[in-house]
Enzyme design. Sequence first.
Site, PDB file in Angstrom:
ATOM      1  N   ASP A 134      30.114  31.293  29.338  1.00  0.00           N
ATOM      2  CA  ASP A 134      31.436  31.240  28.715  1.00  0.00           C
ATOM      3  C   ASP A 134      31.696  29.920  28.018  1.00  0.00           C
ATOM      4  O   ASP A 134      32.644  29.808  27.235  1.00  0.00           O
ATOM      5  CB  ASP A 134      32.517  31.497  29.777  1.00  0.00           C
ATOM      6  CG  ASP A 134      33.183  32.840  29.573  1.00  0.00           C
ATOM      7  OD1 ASP A 134      32.635  33.664  28.828  1.00  0.00           O
ATOM      8  OD2 ASP A 134      34.258  33.074  30.161  1.00  0.00           O
ATOM      9  N   ASP A 438      38.896  40.955  40.463  1.00  0.00           N
ATOM     10  CA  ASP A 438      37.943  41.778  41.184  1.00  0.00           C
ATOM     11  C   ASP A 438      38.639  42.672  42.213  1.00  0.00           C
ATOM     12  O   ASP A 438      38.325  43.858  42.339  1.00  0.00           O
ATOM     13  CB  ASP A 438      36.885  40.902  41.867  1.00  0.00           C
ATOM     14  CG  ASP A 438      37.461  39.601  42.403  1.00  0.00           C
ATOM     15  OD1 ASP A 438      38.674  39.574  42.662  1.00  0.00           O
ATOM     16  OD2 ASP A 438      36.712  38.625  42.548  1.00  0.00           O
TER      17      ASP A 438
END
Length: 558
Positions: A134, A438
């Site tokens: 990223d 998540d």
Amino acid sequence: MARLFATEKAGGSALYKLHAVTVFAGICLVLCYRATHVPAAGAGRAAWLGMLAAELWFGFYWVITQSVRWCPIRRRTFKDRLAARYGDRLPCVDIFVCTADPQSEPPSLVMATVLSLMAYNYPPEKLNVYLSDDGGSILTFYALWETSAFAKHWLPFCRRYNIEPRSPAVYFADSDNKPNDPRTLEEWSVVKDLYEGMTERIDSVVRSGKVPEEMKVNHKGFSEWNTGGTSKDHHPIVQILIDGKDKGALDSGGNVLPTLVYMAREKRPQYHHNFKAGAMNALIRVSSVISKSPIIMNVDCDMYSNNSDSIREALCFFLDEEMGHKIAFVQYPQNYSNMTKNNIYGNSFSVINQVEFAGLDTWGGPLYIGTGCFHRREILCGRSFNKDYKEDWDQGIKTQHRIDQTEEKAKSLATCTYEHNTQWGNEIGLKYGCPVEDVITGLTIHCRGWESVYNNPPRAAFIGVAPTTISQTILQHKRWSEGNFSIFLSKYCPFFFGHGKIRLPHQMGYCLYGLWAPNSLPTLYYVLIPSLGLLKGTPLFPEVCYMTSHISVSYDLH
């Protein structure tokens, strides 16, 4: 047909239930005393009522915890049956590794993780490893380029001697792994020198912050950084460093190498990047045009593979003829290698790993915790459960393709604007808008009718590094507590969102973590107020009365 896994009740459950009944009786007696002995007036009355409120909360929270402690189960897999039944017909697997910053996540550490994943005891032509960077750093890309070369020596070495663990950083750091046989020792020394040379080159480049110009000419991928860019403002990059479908991609033993892919999704200041969830969703799309394996595994960059059979164990659940069609994902626990004996910050998660997740497995499965997890691809893409659904385990891209064309197509799927006016981050992929994306993703999967499985084998599947300071620990727990509490207060509250979709004990299990944050308030009250009451002479607990008896004893002196 013999099952590929067994489910067993955890030992000692009857004894625990007896203990829980006595605790419940004690809680009722405490609340009854508190409610019937309220002081008439004054400061003591307010403190007393506050104690009653705190004890009511603790009683409620204790009831919630029973959902995960009442009847935990254990899973046991049979890999020999899997091998006998499926042989070479095992499905392909895509492995996702996420990193973001070469300074806080040293590339040499990340590469040791990547190597451990490439070296699984699994057909290499069916493995595809993706690294999401990223930060879009040329330093991380250079490290992966070095890794692709060293893997040609490391993978055959692992297979030849069946070593564990298969992270070279951990394996070579343990002096007990040094072989005694002269022939083996010679090869061990050669591979160790190659690894140390690679690590030194990576660390040297990271320290200097610049890749030497002569190295850039060795791979076309380095040209992606010719236009500049920063960690928060750069174009999409997708580079296939090893193409497992290419017959020329062989290791030093003549065996096929796993596919290895570098991805840095596009980032622009004017677009929200959605953190790790955004990276995972970009990986799902990019992998769909390179490999498209039916199984996706994701792991954090600091969680190396400690068990080379973890994929086969996970497949024992997915491929089981009786129960496999219900299972959406297989979750492994988080284990750490840097735990001290006393573990003063409680970062070992022993209760969560040994008790709570096993208890959740009873009611429909554990939470998705964002690492060490195997998913069905189609479920991450939004599929709801249907008992008649049959998974196509042979799906995937098997034909050879032109790398340059595939890379360009994959780049278009990793742009900032691709998700606009789509259901990505909502109905498809990982959920957006929550610090613990998540957990909310796993809850949504459960509410679509699927189950999950918790697998905690004797040999840990993944091992990482836990926070070692109080500031790191507080920051981590703050993010988890805030994230889970935000879920509890949102439309995704398990008691409302899960009503009629998942069982009540499963809802309670999710809320156990959602109530971490508010649980701190009555705890703080209970710590402070009784101490202040003691200093001021305000009684907040029953007085203890001692009864003495006089016993006369006569001695026979004769």
